[in-house]
Design a protein around this motif. Structure first.
Motif, PDB file in Angstrom:
ATOM      1  N   ASN A  72       0.847  -1.195   0.000  1.00 52.34           N
ATOM      2  CA  ASN A  72       0.000   0.000   0.000  1.00 52.34           C
ATOM      3  C   ASN A  72       0.880   1.242   0.000  1.00 52.34           C
ATOM      4  O   ASN A  72       1.780   1.375   0.806  1.00 52.34           O
ATOM      5  N   LEU A  73       0.643   2.095  -0.967  1.00 61.38           N
ATOM      6  CA  LEU A  73       1.496   3.271  -1.102  1.00 61.38           C
ATOM      7  C   LEU A  73       1.333   4.233   0.083  1.00 61.38           C
ATOM      8  O   LEU A  73       2.221   5.055   0.326  1.00 61.38           O
ATOM      9  N   PHE A  74       0.232   4.132   0.810  1.00 58.64           N
ATOM     10  CA  PHE A  74       0.020   5.050   1.926  1.00 58.64           C
ATOM     11  C   PHE A  74       0.374   4.431   3.277  1.00 58.64           C
ATOM     12  O   PHE A  74       0.560   5.163   4.255  1.00 58.64           O
ATOM     13  N   TRP A  75       0.477   3.133   3.330  1.00 60.07           N
ATOM     14  CA  TRP A  75       0.818   2.504   4.607  1.00 60.07           C
ATOM     15  C   TRP A  75       1.567   1.198   4.316  1.00 60.07           C
ATOM     16  O   TRP A  75       1.008   0.133   4.127  1.00 60.07           O
ATOM     17  N   SER A  76       2.941   1.302   4.271  1.00 56.51           N
ATOM     18  CA  SER A  76       3.808   0.154   3.933  1.00 56.51           C
ATOM     19  C   SER A  76       4.974   0.128   4.900  1.00 56.51           C
ATOM     20  O   SER A  76       6.137   0.291   4.516  1.00 56.51           O
TER      21      SER A  76
ATOM     22  N   SER B 219       5.961   5.160   1.965  1.00 57.56           N
ATOM     23  CA  SER B 219       4.752   5.698   2.587  1.00 57.56           C
ATOM     24  C   SER B 219       4.861   7.211   2.699  1.00 57.56           C
ATOM     25  O   SER B 219       5.906   7.740   3.124  1.00 57.56           O
ATOM     26  N   PHE B 220       3.781   7.851   2.278  1.00 54.03           N
ATOM     27  CA  PHE B 220       3.678   9.308   2.351  1.00 54.03           C
ATOM     28  C   PHE B 220       4.866   9.996   1.674  1.00 54.03           C
ATOM     29  O   PHE B 220       5.403  10.984   2.180  1.00 54.03           O
ATOM     30  N   ASN B 221       5.266   9.439   0.552  1.00 52.03           N
ATOM     31  CA  ASN B 221       6.408  10.018  -0.194  1.00 52.03           C
ATOM     32  C   ASN B 221       6.009  10.064  -1.668  1.00 52.03           C
ATOM     33  O   ASN B 221       5.158   9.299  -2.131  1.00 52.03           O
ATOM     34  N   LYS B 222       6.641  10.985  -2.341  1.00 52.93           N
ATOM     35  CA  LYS B 222       6.375  11.066  -3.768  1.00 52.93           C
ATOM     36  C   LYS B 222       7.111   9.934  -4.499  1.00 52.93           C
ATOM     37  O   LYS B 222       8.219   9.535  -4.132  1.00 52.93           O
TER      38      LYS B 222
END
Length: 481
Positions: free
Chosen positions: A376-380, A435-438
């Motif tokens: 998950n790109l938002f929580w990994s 996570s939370f990164n571009k």
């Protein structure tokens, strides 16, 4: 006269067979048989008891018969034909003298005419040749008896042939054809001898006409001294030639020895050259590290690559997680291989587990994290911790390499120095967290990580002669698939 075969048949009819005592001569040149003719006509005149008791003697007594004033010795019928080159029989010899009351028979073949006394043709006077004179045998009525004159006539005829052979050096008897050929041959030899005599006489006249200079004693001595001097010069020349031959032979032996030595040197040089080439090749192989070919690190624009697998993605460049996982598997295998090579010298605190496209990382607290997606790109959190511990392991190995350079007194400017500083979860100025990164920043951090890994690989190649275990190679090949 009849042919010899007919004559023999006639005698056989009257006397019961041909008497083997009748002489049977043959020509000593052509070896054709000579047959006595006229035996049957003479046998008719013998008494009946003499005919039956002494048949063979009657047939032989024809040699001394009064009617055989001109006897004939004729070739047998099967040998009557002339050979090649034999001249024909002269006509005068073809018709011998025959009594009117004597039966006429054809003369087939060559014949020899014998006078009344068979040996008279070989008579020689003591003044001419010193030979014995053979008196003609007396012919009377008693010679008609079978046992009286037959053997004597045969003896006379044989003796005549022997005397003729000894006087003429030609084997007798001979037929007319062979006699004619022998006569022609002897005439030719006489002509050749006369020609030689004339040539010798001409040469003798030339020699007699030439002037001969007789040397005096002084001249003879002078010529003798001259010849002796020439002989000495020739002997000296021979000795000099033998000396030169000996020297040349010695030089040839020396050259052969040197040639063998030169060949041995050439072989040795060739072997040494091969050894040098092999050593150079060996050194090149030693400097060649399989890791440089097994792990090719490069980039595709902003995205870093390892063995053509892209590590990262962009908003406008979509990369599947299978390819990203394969790239992480190659990077994990490379770092694990280098760390394992220096173990236990290198304190391998953080364990990298290369497992193809599903690598894992174990931290110092024995916690294991998955270094593969999708996530998950938002929580990994677990994936971010795996990447962070990978950076930490890479930092530890780089510090170990720098410490080895110091131990080996490597100058600072030639020692290992990472192009991008690693600080926790950051490489350079970009965090490796997803996570939370571009996505762009995450991809740059991954590219910088591969760049640092490449520098560590170059250091490893320059300081080791790495030969990977079979297991590592198999793992590398399986990860590429």
């Amino acid at each position: 006269m009849k042919a010899p075969a007919a004559a023999a048949a006639a005698v056989g009819n009257r006397a019961g067979g041909v008497d083997p005592s009748i002489p049977r001569f043959k020509c000593q040149e052509c070896h054709r048989a000579l047959v006595v003719v006229g035996v049957d006509s003479f046998a008719d005149k013998l008494p009946a008891q003499a005919t039956s008791a002494h048949a063979s003697s009657v047939h032989g007594s024809i040699m001394g018969a009064s009617r055989m004033d001109n006897s004939y010795v004729v070739l047998s019928k099967q040998n009557k034909s002339h050979g090649h080159g034999i001249p024909p029989r002269p006509p005068s010899a073809a018709a011998p003298h025959i009594e009117p009351n004597q039966p006429t028979r054809a003369m087939e073949g060559s014949y020899i005419v014998l006078p009344p006394a068979a040996a008279s043709i070989y008579k020689t006077s003591t003044s001419e040749g010193g030979g014995a004179r053979l008196p003609p045998p007396s012919i009377n009525s008693s010679s008609l008896l079978p046992g009286n004159s037959f053997h004597s006539n045969v003896t006379v005829l044989k003796r005549a042939f022997e005397i003729a052979t000894s006087q003429t050096q030609v084997e007798q008897p001979m037929c007319l054809d062979c006699m004619r050929l022998l006569s022609d041959k002897m005439d030719k030899e006489i002509e050749d001898v006369n020609a030689d005599i004339k040539a010798y006489e001409v040469c003798l006249q030339h020699l007699e006409q030439e002037s001969h200079t007789v040397l005096s004693d002084a001249g003879f001595q002078k010529e003798k001294l001259k010849i002796e001097e020439e002989e000495k010069k020739l002997n000296a020349a021979i000795e000099e030639a033998e000396k030169q031959y000996s020297e040349i032979s010695s030089e040839m032996k020396d050259l052969e020895i040197k040639s063998k030595e030169f060949e041995e040197l050439e072989e040795r040089d060739a072997i040494l050259a091969k050894i040098e080439v092999s050593q150079v090749h060996l050194e090149l192989l030693k400097r060649t590290n399989v890791l440089n070919d097994a792990f090719y690190i490069s980039h595709d624009g902003v995205i870093g690559t390892i063995n053509n697998f892209r590590l990262g993605c962009l908003p406008n460049v979509q990369v599947e997680w299978d390819e990203i996982n394969a790239a992480w598997g190659q990077a994990a295998l490379l770092l694990h291989t280098m760390a394992q090579y220096f173990t236990p010298k290198f304190e391998y605190r953080i364990k990298i587990h290369p497992m193809g496209s599903y690598p894992r990382v174990t931290d110092i607290h024995k916690n294991t994290y998955e270094l593969f997606g999708p996530v998950n790109l938002f929580w990994s959190t677990r994936f971010d911790k795996a990447m962070t511990w990978f950076l930490t392991c890479l930092q530890d190995f780089a510090e170990f390499a720098i410490s080895l350079d110091k131990e080996n007194n490597v100058p600072p400017e030639k020692s290992l120095k990472l192009p991008y500083k690693i600080d926790g979860d950051k490489v350079g100025s970009h965090t490796i967290f997803l996570s939370f990164n571009k996505v762009e920043n995450w991809t740059k951090a991954l590219k910088y990580t591969l760049c640092n890994l490449k520098w560590v690989l170059y250091w490893f190649i320059g300081n080791t002669s790495f030969a990977p275990p079979s297991g590592s190679l198999c793992a590398a090949q399986s990860s590429k698939r």
